[in-house]
Design an enzyme around this catalytic site. Sequence first.
Site, PDB file in Angstrom:
ATOM      1  N   ASP A 353       0.849  -1.191   0.000  1.00  0.00           N
ATOM      2  CA  ASP A 353       0.000   0.000   0.000  1.00  0.00           C
ATOM      3  C   ASP A 353       0.887   1.244   0.000  1.00  0.00           C
ATOM      4  O   ASP A 353       2.106   1.156   0.195  1.00  0.00           O
ATOM      5  CB  ASP A 353      -0.895  -0.027   1.244  1.00  0.00           C
ATOM      6  CG  ASP A 353      -2.017   0.990   1.198  1.00  0.00           C
ATOM      7  OD1 ASP A 353      -2.460   1.343   0.093  1.00  0.00           O
ATOM      8  OD2 ASP A 353      -2.463   1.425   2.280  1.00  0.00           O
ATOM      9  N   GLU A 356       2.587   4.766  -4.223  1.00  0.00           N
ATOM     10  CA  GLU A 356       2.608   5.658  -5.388  1.00  0.00           C
ATOM     11  C   GLU A 356       4.000   6.262  -5.657  1.00  0.00           C
ATOM     12  O   GLU A 356       4.298   6.465  -6.842  1.00  0.00           O
ATOM     13  CB  GLU A 356       1.565   6.775  -5.213  1.00  0.00           C
ATOM     14  CG  GLU A 356       0.124   6.311  -5.291  1.00  0.00           C
ATOM     15  CD  GLU A 356      -0.303   5.525  -4.059  1.00  0.00           C
ATOM     16  OE1 GLU A 356      -1.132   4.614  -4.211  1.00  0.00           O
ATOM     17  OE2 GLU A 356       0.211   5.808  -2.958  1.00  0.00           O
ATOM     18  N   ASP A 439      -9.276   3.760  -2.063  1.00  0.00           N
ATOM     19  CA  ASP A 439     -10.087   4.203  -0.920  1.00  0.00           C
ATOM     20  C   ASP A 439     -11.387   4.850  -1.382  1.00  0.00           C
ATOM     21  O   ASP A 439     -11.526   6.084  -1.429  1.00  0.00           O
ATOM     22  CB  ASP A 439      -9.277   5.176  -0.062  1.00  0.00           C
ATOM     23  CG  ASP A 439      -8.063   4.513   0.566  1.00  0.00           C
ATOM     24  OD1 ASP A 439      -8.014   3.265   0.573  1.00  0.00           O
ATOM     25  OD2 ASP A 439      -7.176   5.231   1.042  1.00  0.00           O
TER      26      ASP A 439
END
Length: 724
Positions: A353, A356, A439
């Site tokens: 997670d 990015e 999300d």
Amino acid sequence: MIMNFKTILLAVYLTLVVATTGWCQKVPLLKTTLVGNRIVEFIPQGFDSNKTPSLILSSTPKPKGTVPAGWSLVPEFALVDHKARAVLKLEGNISHYGGGEVTGPLLRNGQSIKLWNTDTGAYSVEGGKRLYQTHPWVMGVRQDGSAFGIIFDSSWKAELTTNDDEIIYNSEGALFRVYIIDRESPQEVLKGLAELTGTIKLPARWTLGYHQCRFSYDSEKRVMEIAENFREKKIPCDVIWMDIDYMQGYRVFTFDSIRFPNPKRLNDNLHKKGFRAVYMIDPGVKVDQGYSVYQSGSVNQVWVMKNKTEEYHGKVWPGECAFPDFTSPKTRNWWSGLYKDFLNTGIDGVWNDMNEPAVNDSDFPAEKQLGTMPYDTPHKGGADLPAGPHLLYHNAYGRLMVEASYNGILQTNPDKRPFLLTRSNLLGGQRFAATWTGDNYAGWDHLKLSVPMSLTLGLSGQPFNGPDIGGFLGNTDGDLWASWLGFGAFMPFARGHACAGTNDKEPWAYGAAVEKTSRIALERRYRLLPYLYTLFYKSSKTGLPVMAPVFFADPKETRLRDEQQAFLVGENLLVVPAFAKNPLLPGGIWEELTLIEGEKQDKYQAVLKIKGGSIIPAGKVIQNAAENSFDPLSLLVCLNEKGQAEGELYLDAGDGFGYEKGDYALITFTAQKKNGNIVVKVLKTEGKRNVSKEIQKITANVLLNGKTYTGTGTFKNGVTISIK
């Protein structure tokens, strides 16, 4: 010197162009090469792989001959203010799809997205134009059902626009290659995409079960309470997930000494109850001289550096963090090695997670907040990757991370198929990880949006995907949960998830009625696990999506092109969610399917329809994927107008790599209507696996003109059903 009128007009035009769009220089083609069956590579003059390396393709394409005569799809390259651009001009009425992880409609005509991977809670950044992943890919479907696809082989920050008459890719970096596939159907185009970028690896069977997650189940005790509730209430589930609170102060590869003091004991206890355990690992490593992972990374010089002597630091969950420079093979090998001790506690899967990478820079003035590393942050590169700025490698950071994670998981457990989920990725990254849509929010708009989002990922080479069922952010009420799970149970990746501070979002959290609805929805999924597993096997071979748009049933039927409520699972199962209003459905024979007693009376359950001419393999209701589905094997049969049907079932050990050496069975079943009887039998079996121990009894349910005819038999002798 006197200028003529045309020269003056040209000068004025060029002045306006430069003033409004910057200097634009057309770039001629250097090379055009056939690299596959109707796949053409276009290389612009001045292209340099040291400025734009390929992080998308699975291997370097090899020349296959001359470009087909009459090939009309040719991109135009240009430099605008020294930034590379490509445009594909189009003629005719074309339906656009693709772009990977996107918000908005399934049909992408008139849409524009920003390709710059971003942490975007509730898809709020730039109105949802910029999400967590980059897929520089568009597929166009013509009115006659033929199709083409275009890959812009670049990871530079970019914008992708899909107008009716042109596809525009504006990058902020150097020139890049383009690949165009032109074939007779969208399915064949997606196979071409897989030839270039690879397919998913065949996942273990348990990964196709239901997953339960929360940010966070905050202790070993709470995790076991959740697991025990699933089993006591007989609600099928395979996986419990651990979010960041299992860590010691959010330090990756550690365990909290009070709340998770013995992870091996916890994982062993979960395994005894038929569960698997998946744990989160982020890229940010806490800057702490007493922390072994940071110490090791510093000794091995793996961190992203601001310059030759100073590490780049950014704030994430643990505070100040250093970040592995995954462009370096040395760093990727180091990262892979961290998984050994971690996984040896009995962990079954990993969740990457915040990759990015997301950075909290809220301390800076608003105009300086990037949410990630500064664009000019240097990356080392190595082997076939050149040194380059973050502007080049940002969109590939998560993709390189999951490659390293995948390899580390496989090295630790070489006899098991790695399961890895990632938030950030790049086109082609499906080779290493499944994904979810980030999300999302607990609202009806995001419930409806989850269908075209997952469909579009499937049309962009990533079949193993799904949303956070129920919505991650915000509170979820029973009506929303039941409605979402009612169709979410048939999406490729099925996980319920909830954010910290929101209400409980387990299937039993909304009272007895919704608990019953949840049980029915998941029992329906588990009955269809044999079909789902077969579809994933096929996808691992062909690249075709598991969850497909309705127009795949008939690509020539233009009225189906923008249907985004209903969807197909494989070719033979149509899912119509309860929320769907006047969905556009394919023509032909489609019989309504019943899997579980009571589902017809439950308003939240999706309507399922089976296609004429097909046989869908199903099992009995089980509580986890390790249980035997085939006592008996059920064959759901729907005859076509000729009174015939056919279908396949794929079987193997459910994990491991024995199937690569022939330990599998791919069974083809047929059904034929003859003299008032329907005969269902095995047509052929491929592979070395002996299925006689796994499948002995067969029940066939034939759906014909709104009625169901049932018969029983054996794998060896088949089933004969009288319909007189």
